[in-house]
Design a protein around this motif. Sequence first.
Motif, short mmCIF file in Angstrom:
data_model
loop_
_atom_site.label_atom_id
_atom_site.label_comp_id
_atom_site.label_asym_id
_atom_site.label_seq_id
_atom_site.Cartn_x
_atom_site.Cartn_y
_atom_site.Cartn_z
N GLU A 1 2.16 5.06 -1.56
CA GLU A 1 1.89 6.21 -2.23
C GLU A 1 2.65 6.51 -3.57
N LYS B 1 -2.63 7.43 -2.33
CA LYS B 1 -2.07 6.66 -1.21
C LYS B 1 -3.12 5.54 -1.08
N LYS C 1 -5.87 5.63 8.19
CA LYS C 1 -5.09 6.63 7.40
C LYS C 1 -3.57 6.85 7.78
N LYS C 2 -3.41 6.58 9.19
CA LYS C 2 -2.08 6.56 9.59
C LYS C 2 -1.15 5.30 8.85
N ALA C 3 -1.97 4.28 8.73
CA ALA C 3 -1.31 3.08 8.03
C ALA C 3 -0.87 3.16 6.67
N VAL C 4 -0.17 4.01 6.18
CA VAL C 4 -0.05 3.85 4.64
C VAL C 4 0.62 2.94 4.23
N THR C 5 0.08 2.27 3.10
CA THR C 5 0.69 1.11 2.63
C THR C 5 1.58 1.18 1.31
N TYR D 1 -4.24 2.66 1.90
CA TYR D 1 -4.06 2.65 3.47
C TYR D 1 -4.44 1.06 4.03
#
Length: 142
Positions: free
Chosen positions: A29, A17, A23-27, A19
Amino acid sequence: TPFEPFAAEAEFHSVEKGYFLVKKAVTSESETNEYIFFYKGDSLNTEDVTRLCQAAWDEGMSRVEPHSFHRNSDVTVVLIAEHLDEEAAQTVKKLHYYKSYKMRFQGWSDFRVVAVDTTAGKVVYNRRGSELKKIYRKVVTA
């Protein structure tokens, strides 16, 4: 219990992943899987190689679940025998299976095969299996 007629099998799963700051802002995966099947026998001929490789490919493909973050799911077969006849060695070199999912937007699957003749100390592999050349040469010569 390993899938018959194989002596053992292994599965590897990896998710990467990317980021942005948190961590909530996944760019990005991507998911990678590999299914490895090991066969050990006294002797291998062309029919054996073809049958075993087709069985492993079919079983590996039944485990693939493509989706938007799927990158690849590869199938690898390791054939270990006391004797590998020359025609079987040529068959190993020519084997090729490949599948893409939704024009590669949901990934792909490649096939690798490595055959080891323990008596002669010989290792043969298909084009995709050549990535494993160093590993198996060290095993045979050790």
